[in-house]
Design an enzyme around this catalytic site. Sequence first.
Site, PDB file in Angstrom:
ATOM      1  N   LYS A   1     107.735  21.389  -3.734  1.00 13.10           N
ATOM      2  CA  LYS A   1     107.931  19.932  -3.745  1.00 13.10           C
ATOM      3  C   LYS A   1     106.902  19.202  -2.894  1.00 13.10           C
ATOM      4  O   LYS A   1     106.540  18.065  -3.196  1.00 13.10           O
ATOM      5  CB  LYS A   1     109.346  19.585  -3.303  1.00 13.10           C
ATOM      6  CG  LYS A   1     110.381  19.873  -4.382  1.00 13.10           C
ATOM      7  CD  LYS A   1     111.736  19.286  -4.045  1.00 13.10           C
ATOM      8  CE  LYS A   1     112.662  19.264  -5.243  1.00 13.10           C
ATOM      9  NZ  LYS A   1     113.103  20.599  -5.666  1.00 13.10           N
TER      10      LYS A   1
ATOM     11  N   GLU B   1     114.797   9.275  -5.183  1.00 14.63           N
ATOM     12  CA  GLU B   1     116.136   9.699  -5.550  1.00 14.63           C
ATOM     13  C   GLU B   1     116.303  11.133  -5.071  1.00 14.63           C
ATOM     14  O   GLU B   1     115.319  11.853  -4.943  1.00 14.63           O
ATOM     15  CB  GLU B   1     116.292   9.661  -7.072  1.00 14.63           C
ATOM     16  CG  GLU B   1     115.734  10.874  -7.832  1.00 14.63           C
ATOM     17  CD  GLU B   1     114.216  11.033  -7.787  1.00 14.63           C
ATOM     18  OE1 GLU B   1     113.520  10.064  -7.427  1.00 14.63           O
ATOM     19  OE2 GLU B   1     113.716  12.140  -8.110  1.00 14.63           O
TER      20      GLU B   1
ATOM     21  N   SER C   1     109.416  29.295  -6.734  1.00 12.63           N
ATOM     22  CA  SER C   1     109.208  27.891  -6.356  1.00 12.63           C
ATOM     23  C   SER C   1     109.680  27.548  -4.956  1.00 12.63           C
ATOM     24  O   SER C   1     109.222  26.550  -4.387  1.00 12.63           O
ATOM     25  CB  SER C   1     109.900  26.980  -7.376  1.00 12.63           C
ATOM     26  OG  SER C   1     111.254  27.347  -7.537  1.00 12.63           O
TER      27      SER C   1
HETATM   28  C1  LIG Z   1     113.703  21.080  -6.798  1.00 11.53           C
HETATM   29  C2  LIG Z   1     113.447  22.501  -7.043  1.00 11.53           C
HETATM   30  C3  LIG Z   1     113.326  23.030  -8.351  1.00 11.53           C
HETATM   31  C4  LIG Z   1     113.554  22.212  -9.592  1.00 11.53           C
HETATM   32  O1  LIG Z   1     112.598  21.234  -9.828  1.00 11.53           O
HETATM   33  P1  LIG Z   1     111.445  21.375 -10.927  1.00 11.53           P
HETATM   34  O2  LIG Z   1     110.956  19.988 -11.052  1.00 11.53           O
HETATM   35  O3  LIG Z   1     112.071  21.891 -12.183  1.00 11.53           O
HETATM   36  O4  LIG Z   1     110.433  22.305 -10.387  1.00 11.53           O
HETATM   37  C5  LIG Z   1     113.024  24.359  -8.501  1.00 11.53           C
HETATM   38  N1  LIG Z   1     112.859  25.170  -7.428  1.00 11.53           N
HETATM   39  C6  LIG Z   1     112.981  24.705  -6.169  1.00 11.53           C
HETATM   40  C7  LIG Z   1     112.791  25.654  -5.034  1.00 11.53           C
HETATM   41  C8  LIG Z   1     113.271  23.368  -5.932  1.00 11.53           C
HETATM   42  O5  LIG Z   1     113.394  22.923  -4.678  1.00 11.53           O
END
Ligand SMILES: *Cc1c(COP(=O)(O)O)cnc(C)c1O
Length: 396
Positions: free
Chosen positions: A95, A117, A377
């Site tokens: 993020k 948001e 992620s």
């Molecule tokens: C917010 C988040 C997501 C989901 O958001 P995307 O826009 O689909 O990437 C996925 N993994 C993590 C670790 C997040 O914090």
Amino acid sequence: MTTVPVPMGRPGPDGRFGDFGGRFVPESLVPACMELEQAFAEAWADPAYRNRLDAILRDYGGRPTPVTECFRLSERLGARVLLKREDLVHAGSHKLNNVIGQALLAERMGKRRMVAETGAGQHGVATATAAALLGLECTVYMGETDIERQALNVFRMELLGAEVRPVRSGSRTLKDAVNEALRDWVATVDSTHYCLGSVMGPHPFPYMVRQLQRVVGDEAREQCRALLGGHDPDVVVACVGGGSNAAGTFAGFSETTARLVGVEAAGGAAVTDGIPGVLHGMCSLLLQDEAGQILEAESISAGLDYPGVGPEHAHLAAIGRAEYDRATDEEVLAAFRLMAETEGILPALEPAHAVAWLVREAGRSVPSGATVLVTLSGRGDKDVAQVRDLLAGGTA
Ligand SMILES: *Cc1c(COP(=O)(O)O)cnc(C)c1O
């Protein structure tokens, strides 16, 4: 309808990705969207902006993140598993890539305030982090239901100097928070930038956020080629909530022959279960009932609880360049434990969906010996208490 000539190039007029995307906003927001589109186009072409973004992501964010080869998990699954380690970015997920880019853009546009948001609170925390770093004011809209569930993230945002405003309309969750943030932006657009958290919303957000996240895929492609003797992985997998980490990952590989797979939560699978509709300024695939009412997404992973998906994913699915599948809560918990036990990594529950898909498909649609890149992620520290409760409840 216009089609996009190169997969994951620029969208067509009005931000169209094939039949999806666009800019479905009230008249009062059109100038703000157009100003932002123009400002981002200029910034993205300006080496000064790009260099400053790269420097912050490097010196503050910890980029480039490594690609880690998972030797023990690979042996277990019979596929060569590589992880793109966005869990190692400052604040614990991909993020940061997006919010630093947007905060620098706000500053460049002379806007001293950001609104955002948030659902589970992670994008709110990220936005508050970027605002603190650049000395911007920050207001985060959050549904009352989510505020109760995520008290610790509310406190984090406050520590970072942000104001959290409770949203009492609708189901008092993420989709209502988006509406309030848009409303704030309409009223304050001269001084305020809306820092949207994923590849969704009206044009230019889906395109802009994808470009800000493509650092994930661009880095990973280069790292994979170095590791694989000039070859690309056979399969590239990422989880999909709104779809930003997946879009950033796919952008690096869209011109290769790699199979691209997005994995949604079984209770929030907008690509698989959704139908076309308009929400939050975009046309995309949305979870709706027969009367067109938006349904609540439900999953153990709060970050995947969005009833829609970014329009570019709807398009990539329609043209067959990417495929989308789902993982159940049980599969995700099992994948979380497997990653912990075999690799010493606690993944966030969101990317545990991507791992769960691979665990299921290895030896099936992923042939033995294939090389698979999974975007991790985020880190799972935020989810440990929840995993403990779920395991104690006997769900897995
Ligand atoms: C917010 C988040 C997501 C989901 O958001 P995307 O826009 O689909 O990437 C996925 N993994 C993590 C670790 C997040 O914090």
